[in-house]
Scaffold this active site. Structure first.
Site, PDB file in Angstrom:
ATOM      1  N   VAL A 103      -3.122  -7.659  -2.786  1.00 13.69           N
ATOM      2  CA  VAL A 103      -2.991  -8.493  -1.586  1.00 13.69           C
ATOM      3  C   VAL A 103      -4.157  -9.457  -1.423  1.00 13.69           C
ATOM      4  O   VAL A 103      -4.103 -10.367  -0.593  1.00 13.69           O
ATOM      5  CB  VAL A 103      -2.844  -7.630  -0.313  1.00 13.69           C
ATOM      6  N   GLY A 119       0.816  -1.211   0.000  1.00 10.57           N
ATOM      7  CA  GLY A 119       0.000   0.000   0.000  1.00 10.57           C
ATOM      8  C   GLY A 119       0.845   1.255   0.000  1.00 10.57           C
ATOM      9  O   GLY A 119       0.549   2.210   0.721  1.00 10.57           O
ATOM     10  N   LYS A 174      -9.601  -4.446  11.551  1.00 10.58           N
ATOM     11  CA  LYS A 174      -8.398  -3.984  12.244  1.00 10.58           C
ATOM     12  C   LYS A 174      -8.277  -4.625  13.629  1.00 10.58           C
ATOM     13  O   LYS A 174      -7.164  -4.864  14.111  1.00 10.58           O
ATOM     14  CB  LYS A 174      -8.406  -2.465  12.351  1.00 10.58           C
ATOM     15  N   ALA A 215     -13.719  -3.871  12.648  1.00  9.26           N
ATOM     16  CA  ALA A 215     -13.631  -5.301  12.937  1.00  9.26           C
ATOM     17  C   ALA A 215     -12.411  -5.933  12.268  1.00  9.26           C
ATOM     18  O   ALA A 215     -11.722  -6.775  12.869  1.00  9.26           O
ATOM     19  CB  ALA A 215     -14.900  -6.007  12.472  1.00  9.26           C
ATOM     20  N   SER A 241      -5.169   0.176  13.268  1.00  9.88           N
ATOM     21  CA  SER A 241      -5.888   1.440  13.404  1.00  9.88           C
ATOM     22  C   SER A 241      -6.453   1.548  14.814  1.00  9.88           C
ATOM     23  O   SER A 241      -6.822   0.540  15.422  1.00  9.88           O
ATOM     24  CB  SER A 241      -7.042   1.515  12.397  1.00  9.88           C
ATOM     25  N   TYR A 276     -14.698  -2.091   8.947  1.00  6.02           N
ATOM     26  CA  TYR A 276     -13.311  -1.629   8.940  1.00  6.02           C
ATOM     27  C   TYR A 276     -12.710  -1.832  10.333  1.00  6.02           C
ATOM     28  O   TYR A 276     -11.616  -2.385  10.471  1.00  6.02           O
ATOM     29  CB  TYR A 276     -13.254  -0.150   8.547  1.00  6.02           C
TER      30      TYR A 276
END
Length: 262
Positions: A45, A4, A140, A138, A123, A136
């Site tokens: 990925v 990324g 992380k 969950a 995060s 999102y």
């Protein structure tokens, strides 16, 4: 190797490592030109084959991968009921299983050399399920627990694993964000309020270079900690979540996002 690395924290991290003398391979889902000493490679990925091909290409040009920084990630905006299972799975395929694929691809070489460093970029959202970012957060949170387990599993092999959890930084993450496809009218008001709060916070976000410096610290410390926070909120949020009564956390979160208190 930094996944990324085309924008945001990933790009800033890759450039910082190159500035400090590392040989850096950055990855992106789309073709990107090399920049600032960073050799850019194409990588999805979400694909086992793409991961194998990319890691093989790096190993064909270098003796081995000393440091893997799993930074690739996506964001999905939408309330939980509005999000289809396939949409939720797509978030996990990048944010969680994408990191797992890269780890599995580099660990054999690290085990053979009995050294290496893996830094997974999570995060602060993992600590609090913010409205409109449930999947999102969950993904992380899953990455955080996976990182903790992996850290203990490979410690005796000379491989160090740690987690960096950034707060809110000024990046282009929303440019590539997707929206849940099934909007439900009952959520219109709270959803728009939560969305405005998130977008406003990102516009006022901190300089990504601050996060990159924390990643550098995690990747180069002689005895790295299991977790590093990045940004002004990184001290407050975990302590608020673990020490404050749930009722106060609920009130603070709903007030911050302009949600109905009922």
């Amino acid at each position: 190797m930094v996944t990324g690395a085309s924008s945001g924290i990933g790009r800033t991290t890759a450039l910082l490592f190159a500035e400090r003398g590392a040989r850096v391979f950055g990855t992106s889902r789309r073709e990107r030109p090399d920049e600032g000493g960073v050799r850019m490679l194409r990588l999805d990925v979400r694909s086992d084959e793409s991961v194998r091909e990319c890691v093989d290409e790096v190993l064909a040009q270098a003796d081995g991968i000393d440091i893997l920084i799993n930074n690739a990630g996506v964001m999905l905006e939408g309330f939980a009921e509005e999000t289809a299972p396939d949409e939720a799975r797509a978030v996990f395929e990048t944010n969680f299983f994408g990191a797992v694929r890269l780890v599995d691809a580099v660990l054999p070489g690290m085990r053979e050399r009995r050294r290496g460093r893996i830094v997974n970029v999570g995060s602060l959202a993992a600590w609090i399920g913010e409205p409109g970012e449930g999947f999102y957060a969950a993904s992380k949170a899953a990455l955080a627990r996976y990182t903790e387990s992996l850290r203990h599993e490979v410690w005796h092999l000379g491989i160090k694993v740690c987690l960096v959890e950034p707060g809110v930084f000024a990046t282009e993450v929303l440019d590539a964000a997707t929206a849940a496809g099934a909007a439900i009218a009952d959520y219109d008001g709270p959803r728009e309020s939560a969305r405005a709060t998130l977008h406003g916070a990102l516009r006022r976000g901190e300089d990504p270079r601050k996060a990159a410096q924390v990643v550098w610290k995690a990747a180069t410390a002689r005895a790295p900690r299991g977790r590093y926070g990045a940004g002004g909120q990184s001290f407050v949020v975990p302590r608020l979540r673990t020490l404050a009564p749930q009722r106060l956390v609920d009130i603070a979160l709903r007030r911050a996002y302009g949600l109905p208190r009922r």
